[in-house]
Design a protein around this motif. Structure first.
Motif, PDB file in Angstrom:
ATOM      1  N   ARG A 198       0.938  -1.140  -0.084  1.00 41.73           N
ATOM      2  CA  ARG A 198      -0.082   0.058   0.128  1.00 41.73           C
ATOM      3  C   ARG A 198       0.798   1.314  -0.132  1.00 41.73           C
ATOM      4  O   ARG A 198       0.439   2.280   0.633  1.00 41.73           O
ATOM      5  CB  ARG A 198      -1.002  -0.075   1.136  1.00 41.73           C
ATOM      6  N   ALA A 199       2.072   1.065  -0.696  1.00 40.23           N
ATOM      7  CA  ALA A 199       3.015   2.160  -0.624  1.00 40.23           C
ATOM      8  C   ALA A 199       2.219   3.575  -1.091  1.00 40.23           C
ATOM      9  O   ALA A 199       2.483   4.649  -0.569  1.00 40.23           O
ATOM     10  CB  ALA A 199       4.262   1.955  -1.168  1.00 40.23           C
ATOM     11  N   PHE A 200       1.825   3.485  -2.405  1.00 42.89           N
ATOM     12  CA  PHE A 200       1.196   4.616  -2.981  1.00 42.89           C
ATOM     13  C   PHE A 200       0.150   5.422  -2.128  1.00 42.89           C
ATOM     14  O   PHE A 200       0.086   6.543  -2.038  1.00 42.89           O
ATOM     15  CB  PHE A 200       0.504   4.389  -4.590  1.00 42.89           C
ATOM     16  N   ASP A 201      -0.794   4.399  -1.749  1.00 39.89           N
ATOM     17  CA  ASP A 201      -1.946   4.897  -1.179  1.00 39.89           C
ATOM     18  C   ASP A 201      -1.734   5.529   0.339  1.00 39.89           C
ATOM     19  O   ASP A 201      -1.843   6.743   0.848  1.00 39.89           O
ATOM     20  CB  ASP A 201      -2.998   3.878  -0.620  1.00 39.89           C
ATOM     21  N   GLU A 202      -0.395   4.916   0.916  1.00 40.74           N
ATOM     22  CA  GLU A 202      -0.180   5.486   2.485  1.00 40.74           C
ATOM     23  C   GLU A 202       0.645   6.669   2.265  1.00 40.74           C
ATOM     24  O   GLU A 202       0.506   7.710   3.113  1.00 40.74           O
ATOM     25  CB  GLU A 202       0.565   4.478   3.007  1.00 40.74           C
ATOM     26  N   PHE A 203       1.571   6.763   1.170  1.00 39.88           N
ATOM     27  CA  PHE A 203       2.324   7.909   0.901  1.00 39.88           C
ATOM     28  C   PHE A 203       1.387   9.046   0.529  1.00 39.88           C
ATOM     29  O   PHE A 203       1.643  10.273   1.209  1.00 39.88           O
ATOM     30  CB  PHE A 203       3.328   7.686  -0.174  1.00 39.88           C
ATOM     31  N   ILE A 204       0.539   8.880  -0.443  1.00 35.46           N
ATOM     32  CA  ILE A 204      -0.500   9.988  -0.751  1.00 35.46           C
ATOM     33  C   ILE A 204      -1.357  10.480   0.268  1.00 35.46           C
ATOM     34  O   ILE A 204      -1.459  11.761   0.489  1.00 35.46           O
ATOM     35  CB  ILE A 204      -1.246   9.422  -1.916  1.00 35.46           C
ATOM     36  N   ALA A 205      -2.082   9.499   1.149  1.00 31.51           N
ATOM     37  CA  ALA A 205      -2.620   9.835   2.279  1.00 31.51           C
ATOM     38  C   ALA A 205      -1.738  10.816   3.160  1.00 31.51           C
ATOM     39  O   ALA A 205      -2.040  11.909   3.757  1.00 31.51           O
ATOM     40  CB  ALA A 205      -3.256   8.833   2.898  1.00 31.51           C
TER      41      ALA A 205
END
Length: 152
Positions: free
Chosen positions: A79-86
């Motif tokens: 979930r790297a993208f989702d967590e970074f963007i959040a």
């Protein structure tokens, strides 16, 4: 949604001055007020016109530094993208977030009052974002073209 030449003419005049009255817009586009209003409502309902917003020049409010940060993320985390963007959305000085395909995964546009303020944002907020594998900073020097008007 299909738009025709009349819609394009209305949009061309509308984007030139979105604050003008419907009567002025109709006159400039060469249509009746009722036709102009119906066409605008149809384009709003069809999401061709997504809204009208205030465009505030943050530079005139004392924000003097703009930096474009390009990130490569650790893609081994599911979930790297989702967590970074959040997490990036929570940084108030981040005014734009873009994702890419290629070597750069995400770009953040960050503003600061001055260089000491930017350094504080960078150290205390940006470097704390999750899943960063690599980051590259590009200092904005000048805006050559900033145009949102479409060639209708």
């Amino acid at each position: 949604m299909q738009i025709d030449d009349l819609d394009r003419r209305i949009l061309r005049h509308y984007q030139a001055d979105p604050g003008q009255s419907n009567a002025d817009l109709a006159a400039r586009a060469g249509v009746t007020l009722a036709t102009c209003w119906r066409r605008l409502e149809r384009m709003r309902a069809g999401r061709v016109i997504r809204g009208v917003e205030a465009a505030i020049d943050w530079r005139r409010l004392g924000w003097e530094v703009e930096v474009s940060l390009r990130f490569t993320l650790d893609k081994t985390a599911p979930r790297a993208f989702d967590e970074f963007i959040a997490a990036a959305r929570e940084v108030p000085e981040v005014i734009e977030i873009q994702t890419f395909l290629g070597q750069v995964d995400v770009r953040l546009n960050v503003i600061a009052l001055d260089m000491p303020h930017y350094q504080e944002i960078y150290r205390s907020r940006i470097l704390m974002l999750p899943h960063i594998s690599d980051v590259e900073a590009l200092m904005h020097v000048a805006v050559i073209k900033d145009e949102e008007t479409l060639p209708l």
